[in-house]
Design a protein around this motif. Sequence first.
Motif, PDB file in Angstrom:
ATOM      1  N   VAL A 100       2.053  -3.231  -1.422  1.00 39.07           N
ATOM      2  CA  VAL A 100       2.794  -4.392  -2.145  1.00 39.07           C
ATOM      3  C   VAL A 100       3.186  -5.546  -1.594  1.00 39.07           C
ATOM      4  N   THR A 147       6.325 -12.931  -7.047  1.00 39.18           N
ATOM      5  CA  THR A 147       7.025 -12.620  -5.841  1.00 39.18           C
ATOM      6  C   THR A 147       8.118 -13.452  -5.863  1.00 39.18           C
ATOM      7  N   TRP A 175       5.067  -6.026 -10.424  1.00 39.58           N
ATOM      8  CA  TRP A 175       3.787  -5.697 -10.589  1.00 39.58           C
ATOM      9  C   TRP A 175       2.779  -5.935  -9.371  1.00 39.58           C
ATOM     10  N   GLY A 176       3.363  -5.324  -8.283  1.00 39.13           N
ATOM     11  CA  GLY A 176       2.444  -5.672  -7.129  1.00 39.13           C
ATOM     12  C   GLY A 176       1.129  -5.116  -7.149  1.00 39.13           C
ATOM     13  N   THR A 177       0.187  -5.806  -6.542  1.00 40.81           N
ATOM     14  CA  THR A 177      -1.189  -5.651  -6.415  1.00 40.81           C
ATOM     15  C   THR A 177      -2.098  -6.009  -7.645  1.00 40.81           C
ATOM     16  N   GLN A 191       0.965 -10.244 -10.340  1.00 36.25           N
ATOM     17  CA  GLN A 191       2.163 -10.100  -9.196  1.00 36.25           C
ATOM     18  C   GLN A 191       2.942 -11.008  -9.428  1.00 36.25           C
TER      19      GLN A 191
END
Length: 505
Positions: free
Chosen positions: A123, A208, A200-202, A206
């Motif tokens: 992530v 950040t 909601w990484g990847t 997603q």
Amino acid sequence: MSGKVFLIGAGPGDPRLLTVGAAQCLRQADVVVYDHLADESILSYVPAEAERIYVGKQSCKHTMRQENINILLADKADEGKTVVRLKGGDPFVFGRGGEEALALLARGIPFEILPGVTSAISVPAYAGIPVTHRGVAVSFAVVTGHEDPTKAESHIRWEHLATGVDTLIFLMGVANLPLITKNLMAHGRPADTPAAIIRWGTRSNQETYVTTVGEAAEMVQRDSIRPPAIFIVGDVVNLREQLRWFDRADLRPLHGRRILVTRARTQASALTERLSALGAECIETPVIRITPPSDAYTALDEAIGKLDSYHWLIFTSVNGVEHFFARLHIAGKDTRALGYAKIAAIGAATSDTLRGYGIHADLVPQEFRAEAVADALRAILPVRARVLLPRAQEARDFLPESLRSYGAAVDVVPAYETVPELDGGEEIAKRLTNGEIDLVTFTSSSTVKNLVKLLGNISPLQHTKIACIGPVTAETVHSFALEPDMIASTYTIDGLVACIKENFK
């Protein structure tokens, strides 16, 4: 004989991060016991006849207790079955895989463990943050952020952790962020240390958020940041601005867009792959299925029996080509049976498929539609020409009628049939109505008709944008009193993708 259990990690969300070994296990599974997966397309590797058992765990909501999962795995293996325990991320990184393995060992059940790509490293990488970097960080630690804040004593040794490791990654830590940051600062981590929250990484959606240790808890509250998310602390966060790639508009212009792909299941991957490479989250909902024609190829087989009588063969789709040559081979013939017949193809994809069978089309009009084929053939058809047109059982009559008006004898034979897929309409209608889908793609008139049939009415489609592969498909959309937002000028999958990219740019 006892079966066997494979404890495997599904990775953090992006299905491309599923390991080759995990995919192999899923393909041979008799039973799959799976958690809440960030991308359920991973289950497409599972055989249709395999038993699927959902035991997912989300925050404060458990479908099945861990003790019961342990028993379930052993019981299914005792039936002699190959069991896959599919877990998000890696089974041994806060995945309770060790507990399941020990329970299997106690029952004498053989097992294997296939690690998965952990979100702790992947992530941050998708956010452009390396957990180590020369001259910046030479150590990192992965810490649970899910400790019960009411416990009398924490199991985390904050006095060593806060300043003893360069990069800290807290998994499942959003809810406890005030406590985490308070302990870090109380034990020596400066408040201005760079930090990031990655949600909601990847996945294509997603998000950040770059902050500092001192301001992170306030940001979560102010911006209503919710799980699932990880919290990363350290100077490596400063590298994000240079290394970010996953959410860069110039590299992945469809990032965050959710696109419904309605092609047949066997053909959806080509469109999905192209859209996903541009950052989109593709929701594959096939509304058609390709089947043999209702006459079980009788007319096509008869035509193949007299191929030497035709002057022209016209292919209007990839499916037509594939089904024609399949029947040709079943008849014990090959391309030599085509004799002196010339070949016409509508579209680059159809022409490319023909080349795979060793055939170079004599005619491929610049405009990939029936009208262009008819115009091109008008001047070159021989007198009393005989034409074979293997195509979908239901298709427009423009081309054969035009050719007959030029004096040709045209045999229209069904090479395949498109039938509607009738599952999942209620869920898709709900997602469309709630604005959870940004775009619906249509690659043929049959996909339009069958999606409307699946939904029950056109109302859900009034809440999203519509993209069509060409004007014929767009006309079908218009026939349902809907307005396409995008119509590809080149009537191919690549042309459709380029049109979508340009419109969203």
